[in-house]
Design a protein around this motif. Structure first.
Motif, mmCIF file in Angstrom:
data_model
loop_
_atom_site.group_PDB
_atom_site.id
_atom_site.type_symbol
_atom_site.label_atom_id
_atom_site.label_comp_id
_atom_site.label_asym_id
_atom_site.label_seq_id
_atom_site.Cartn_x
_atom_site.Cartn_y
_atom_site.Cartn_z
ATOM 1 N N ILE B 173 0.869 -1.166 0.107
ATOM 2 C CA ILE B 173 -0.042 0.007 -0.041
ATOM 3 C C ILE B 173 0.900 1.266 0.128
ATOM 4 C CG2 ILE B 173 -1.553 1.390 1.504
ATOM 5 C CD1 ILE B 173 -2.956 -1.227 1.933
ATOM 6 N N ALA B 174 1.961 1.178 0.833
ATOM 7 C CA ALA B 174 2.834 2.522 0.891
ATOM 8 C C ALA B 174 3.222 2.608 -0.385
ATOM 9 C CB ALA B 174 3.747 2.151 2.059
ATOM 10 N N ALA B 175 3.934 1.690 -1.170
ATOM 11 C CA ALA B 175 4.478 1.714 -2.341
ATOM 12 C C ALA B 175 3.454 2.711 -3.324
ATOM 13 C CB ALA B 175 4.842 0.373 -2.997
ATOM 14 N N SER B 176 2.309 2.138 -3.499
ATOM 15 C CA SER B 176 1.303 3.032 -4.210
ATOM 16 C C SER B 176 0.922 4.215 -3.831
ATOM 17 C CB SER B 176 -0.060 2.082 -4.276
ATOM 18 O OG SER B 176 0.216 0.869 -5.174
ATOM 19 N N ILE B 177 0.798 4.505 -2.557
ATOM 20 C CA ILE B 177 0.942 5.909 -2.054
ATOM 21 C C ILE B 177 1.920 6.862 -2.423
ATOM 22 C CG2 ILE B 177 0.713 7.239 0.073
ATOM 23 C CD1 ILE B 177 -0.823 5.158 1.636
ATOM 24 N N ILE B 178 3.041 6.172 -2.257
ATOM 25 C CA ILE B 178 4.161 7.064 -2.588
ATOM 26 C C ILE B 178 4.323 7.549 -4.377
ATOM 27 C CG2 ILE B 178 6.850 7.118 -3.108
ATOM 28 C CD1 ILE B 178 6.621 5.385 -0.337
ATOM 29 N N ASP B 179 3.969 6.497 -4.971
ATOM 30 C CA ASP B 179 3.775 6.495 -6.490
ATOM 31 C C ASP B 179 3.063 7.850 -6.692
ATOM 32 O OD1 ASP B 179 4.839 5.460 -9.061
ATOM 33 O OD2 ASP B 179 2.403 4.903 -9.404
ATOM 34 N N GLY B 180 1.565 7.724 -6.162
ATOM 35 C CA GLY B 180 0.573 8.610 -6.352
ATOM 36 C C GLY B 180 1.068 10.096 -5.795
ATOM 37 N N LEU B 181 1.716 9.956 -4.706
ATOM 38 C CA LEU B 181 2.252 11.556 -4.080
ATOM 39 C C LEU B 181 2.966 11.926 -5.116
ATOM 40 C CD1 LEU B 181 2.597 10.746 -0.354
ATOM 41 C CD2 LEU B 181 0.663 12.120 -1.402
ATOM 42 N N LEU B 182 3.911 11.183 -5.553
ATOM 43 C CA LEU B 182 4.851 11.807 -6.479
ATOM 44 C C LEU B 182 4.364 12.180 -8.041
ATOM 45 C CD1 LEU B 182 7.848 9.557 -5.495
ATOM 46 C CD2 LEU B 182 7.584 11.964 -4.834
ATOM 47 N N TYR B 183 3.305 11.496 -8.073
ATOM 48 C CA TYR B 183 2.459 12.048 -9.410
ATOM 49 C C TYR B 183 1.468 13.189 -8.967
ATOM 50 C CZ TYR B 183 4.749 9.258 -13.016
ATOM 51 O OH TYR B 183 5.515 8.614 -13.731
ATOM 52 N N GLY B 184 1.532 13.637 -7.881
ATOM 53 C CA GLY B 184 0.592 14.741 -7.722
ATOM 54 C C GLY B 184 -0.803 14.613 -7.155
ATOM 55 N N SER B 185 -1.095 13.154 -7.032
ATOM 56 C CA SER B 185 -2.418 12.701 -6.474
ATOM 57 C C SER B 185 -2.607 12.748 -5.059
ATOM 58 C CB SER B 185 -2.585 11.489 -7.021
ATOM 59 O OG SER B 185 -3.323 11.476 -8.455
ATOM 60 N N GLY B 186 -3.652 12.751 -4.459
ATOM 61 C CA GLY B 186 -4.035 12.550 -2.921
ATOM 62 C C GLY B 186 -4.517 13.813 -2.379
ATOM 63 N N ASP B 187 -5.005 14.836 -3.018
ATOM 64 C CA ASP B 187 -5.409 15.878 -2.263
ATOM 65 C C ASP B 187 -7.182 15.691 -1.773
ATOM 66 O OD1 ASP B 187 -5.811 15.809 -5.049
ATOM 67 O OD2 ASP B 187 -5.920 17.916 -5.309
ATOM 68 N N SER B 409 -6.148 6.898 -13.802
ATOM 69 C CA SER B 409 -4.904 6.667 -13.083
ATOM 70 C C SER B 409 -4.239 8.010 -12.395
ATOM 71 C CB SER B 409 -3.827 6.156 -14.014
ATOM 72 O OG SER B 409 -3.603 6.918 -15.261
ATOM 73 N N PHE B 410 -2.997 8.247 -12.033
ATOM 74 C CA PHE B 410 -2.430 9.113 -11.552
ATOM 75 C C PHE B 410 -2.062 10.304 -12.836
ATOM 76 C CE2 PHE B 410 -0.567 6.366 -8.360
ATOM 77 C CZ PHE B 410 -1.611 6.256 -7.399
ATOM 78 N N HIS B 411 -1.456 9.451 -13.863
ATOM 79 C CA HIS B 411 -1.214 10.065 -14.978
ATOM 80 C C HIS B 411 -2.548 10.603 -15.753
ATOM 81 C CE1 HIS B 411 2.043 7.019 -14.744
ATOM 82 N NE2 HIS B 411 2.733 7.815 -15.763
ATOM 83 N N ASP B 412 -3.709 9.924 -15.839
ATOM 84 C CA ASP B 412 -5.102 10.466 -16.210
ATOM 85 C C ASP B 412 -5.203 11.818 -15.383
ATOM 86 O OD1 ASP B 412 -5.239 8.035 -17.832
ATOM 87 O OD2 ASP B 412 -6.311 7.181 -16.247
#
Lengths: 261, 459
Positions: B173-187, B409-412
């Motif tokens: 789960i942490a791996a996916s969170i980090i991926d998302g945060l670094l792509y600007g997602s999670g607000d 996705s984060f890219h989307d």
């Protein structure tokens, strides 16, 4: 397209992510890299390929004559029946019809006029005939062997086209079985398009719902291997006969996995 | 009361408002499954023409599900704001459609009107609107909510980072969170669907999210989408619960099949408030809905699936939610068969919720047995971005490996933000800039935080 060609495409403006090492912790599609802010082609095509496998599985059809031959080796008669969903698109939109046996098939099963038996084994395409083609043979053979060893009497095997899980209750009842087991193709995901599920109902009869069933899912070589699935199903069958029920109230055996569905 | 319309000597009759609404609904598989659809293309349009002439006041007197037998109907009638309704009380459904599209209906007028509209009125008018109408009116609505950051401001689009894992593995789960945060997602939130709904598992995930959020001072909120009774139990045990989640539906019976009722939701809302964890506001409920949920539990009472869906928004509205999410294509092709039906339903859900004053976002998604693919999701994402959707999902590669469906996705999200000039929630955007994850133009950067984030968590 070969892997080398895809890698060549990757050279054009694609930036990998620095945290690729995190891929070790999850099968999620992380660290895909980017071109601009978009997904690199290689990843885009891999996603499409996984989706193509899943779609092909949803629209795959049972090879009835081949399956019939394969299953007949168990020494039991094999009958083919159809649900009331005439084709795949109807099946997808009308789950109610996929739970009903068509009139002609009802007649076929009724005319068998079978004496009461312990176990009816049913095999249905569900949402992935591919899953059945790949996994059902092994599981049926294993189940029949172990059931015979355990002294259970068996109904003929029934193969169903365009079937949903609950069709097991109609067929189990028509065959006068004390317990019905259905092996059915599960809804394909991107990570697996060939997963088979096994559902069990004690005292099958039309009108039962999910809380009366027990389920074992993800049966496939890369998931719960068919040989192990046979043991789990047999454990559940034994405890179902002991408790004279299936479903949420069925107590788990030490080795059995009785997830409600 | 009966309704009718005559075309070329043939009179179509609709015995009840419920039947009229169902037959006027653009075709979708769920209504066909329920046996509620118009018998012909002509009958559908006849129903729409008849519906256009129904005065809005009729909706206050003819309930689609009886007041006596359904607490959602009672909620709708008992909380109806007559003062807010007054300015449009003389209109028909058809008049309302034309008025909504007029320049007179601006952002503040629509805001004041929201509590005067019942879900059935909103559902009815949406059935007369084309996709572009649904987009245009929704874009005029602005619904702003706050917890640890601000959602729904014009020109912003947030993302729920959804880092699901089939076994709830913490590092996965942490791996996916980090991926998302670094792509600007999670607000919008970091929101996990747990594989098992146990108090212990939920608590473990909540504590993990809390630690991550505090360590990197991320101005966002977390949520583990357990049943509301599980969350209530955890609140009592002082587990750090930010948002309180629950799936809801538009009838009392459908809610009962989810194991909830209105008083339980009120209890959960008050329990959430008691924790006082919001720093910029007190909106904290997070609801998920979806067309077809009432029918799938046999609890639709002959009401079309879209009207049932909008009734769920009346339930949501009672608890000042932080965000509401329609999981539009998740429920399957027996309710929404293909990309066309999913896109239409997505625009309807977003419009109806916004008009009712809800902070609406969407899980733009499909399952593999629906006739849809990522191209359809791109279309709906773009349309909803134009319509001003509050938030969308961000899932690694759009592929949820736990729930087995495809979303965005984060890219989307970065695509939608770029082509439409949308930005993250302001507090979160500041954080992304401070950390050097993105620049002012929303371009992703390489920065020291990246290494810090991922080595701290899994390294």
């Amino acid at each position: 397209m070969s892997a080398t060609n895809v890698n060549e495409v990757r050279k054009a403006g694609v930036e990998p992510d620095e945290w690729e090492s995190l891929k070790a912790y999850t099968n999620a599609r992380i660290a895909l890299g980017r071109t601009g802010i978009s997904v690199p082609l290689r990843e885009s095509l891999q996603f499409k390929l996984a989706h193509a496998h899943a779609k092909d599985a949803v629209y795959s059809a049972l090879d009835l004559s081949d399956l019939q031959k394969q299953l007949a080796q168990c020494g039991l008669p094999v009958y083919c029946v159809r649900s009331q969903a005439m084709h795949r698109d109807m099946y997808l939109q009308r789950p109610d019809l996929g739970r009903l046996v068509d009139e002609h098939s009802v007649e076929t099963l009724r005319q068998l006029n079978r004496p009461a038996v312990d176990l009816s084994i049913i095999v249905a395409d569900g949402l992935s005939a591919t899953a059945i083609t790949q996994n059902a043979g092994l599981v049926v053979h294993g189940l029949v062997d172990k059931a015979k060893q355990a002294g259970y009497s068996l109904a003929p095997i029934v193969l169903v086209e365009q079937g949903r899980v609950a069709i097991m209750d109609v067929i189990g009842r028509l065959l006068n079985a004390r317990l019905a087991v259905i092996l059915i193709g599960e809804r394909p995901g991107l990570s697996a398009f060939d997963s088979m599920g096994a559902y069990m109902t004690y005292a099958p009869r039309p009108g039962l719902t999910d809380e009366s069933r027990n389920c074992i899912s993800n049966i496939r070589e890369q998931g719960l291997r068919p040989v192990l699935a046979v043991d789990k199903i047999m454990d559940l069958i034994r405890s179902a006969f002991r408790s004279q029920l299936t479903g949420v109230q069925l107590k788990e055996d030490s080795n059995a996995d009785s997830l409600p569905t | 009361m009966a309704y009718s319309y005559t075309i070329g000597g043939f009179t179509y009759r609709f015995d009840t408002l419920r039947e009229l609404l169902a037959k006027a609904t653009p075709l979708r598989s769920g209504d066909a499954l329920a046996g509620l659809v118009a018998d012909s293309y002509e009958e559908r349009v006849a129903a729409q023409i008849a519906l256009a002439d129904v005065p809005l006041a009729v909706f206050l007197n003819e309930a689609v599900i009886p007041y006596e037998t359904d607490e959602v109907t009672r909620l709708i009638i008992d909380t109806h704001d007559k003062a807010a309704f007054a300015p449009i009380s003389h209109l028909t459904v058809g008049d309302l459609r034309d008025w909504l599209l007029s320049d007179e209906a601006d952002t503040s007028t629509l805001h004041q009107l929201a509590s005067g509209l019942t879900p059935e009125m909103v559902s009815a008018v949406s059935k007369l609107m084309r996709n572009q109408d649904l987009i245009l009116v929704a874009q005029k609505c602005e619904v702003v909510t706050r917890f640890r950051n601000t959602q729904g401001l014009r020109g912003r689009m947030a993302v729920r980072l959804q880092p699901n894992h089939p076994t709830d593995d913490a590092k996965g789960i942490a791996a996916s969170i980090i991926d998302g945060l670094l792509y600007g997602s999670g607000d919008a939130m970091i929101g996990i669907n747990p594989a098992t709904d146990s108090p212990a598992a939920t608590s473990r995930l909540l504590c993990m999210l809390e630690e991550l959020r505090e360590r990197f001072a991320i101005p966002t909120q977390s949520c583990v989408l357990s049943h509301v009774t599980t969350t209530l139990q955890l609140i009592e045990q002082q587990v750090p619960v930010d948002l309180v989640f629950q799936s809801i539906a538009g009838t009392e019976k459908a809610n009962a099949s989810f194991g909830i009722n209105l008083s339980l939701l009120q209890e959960a809302y008050e329990a959430g408030l008691s924790l006082k964890r919001g720093t910029v506001g007190t909106n904290l409920m997070y609801f998920e809905t979806g067309q077809g949920s009432a029918l799938s539990s046999g609890a639709h009472h002959g009401v079309d699936q879209q009207t049932c869906e909008v009734r769920a928004y009346a339930v949501a509205r009672a608890y000042q939610p932080f965000l509401v999410n329609s999981v539009v294509g998740f429920i399957g092709p027996e309710y929404l068969f293909d990309g066309k039906q999913i896109i239409r339903a997505g625009l309807e859900d977003h419009f109806c919720a916004k008009l009712m004053g809800l902070p609406m976002g969407m899980d733009i998604c499909y399952t593999n047995h629906a006739q849809a693919d990522q191209d359809d999701m791109d279309t709906l994402l773009t349309l909803l971005g134009v319509a001003g959707v509050n938030f969308i999902m961000g899932i690694p590669g759009a592929d949820d490996i736990m729930l087995n469906y495809q979303s965005t996705s984060f890219h989307d999200a970065l695509y939608a933000r770029r082509v439409l000039g949308l930005r993250p929630a302001p507090e979160f955007e500041d954080w992304l800039l401070r950390q050097g994850i993105i620049d002012q133009q929303g371009n992703r950067l390489s920065s020291p935080i990246q290494k810090q984030l991922y080595t701290a968590w899994v390294g």
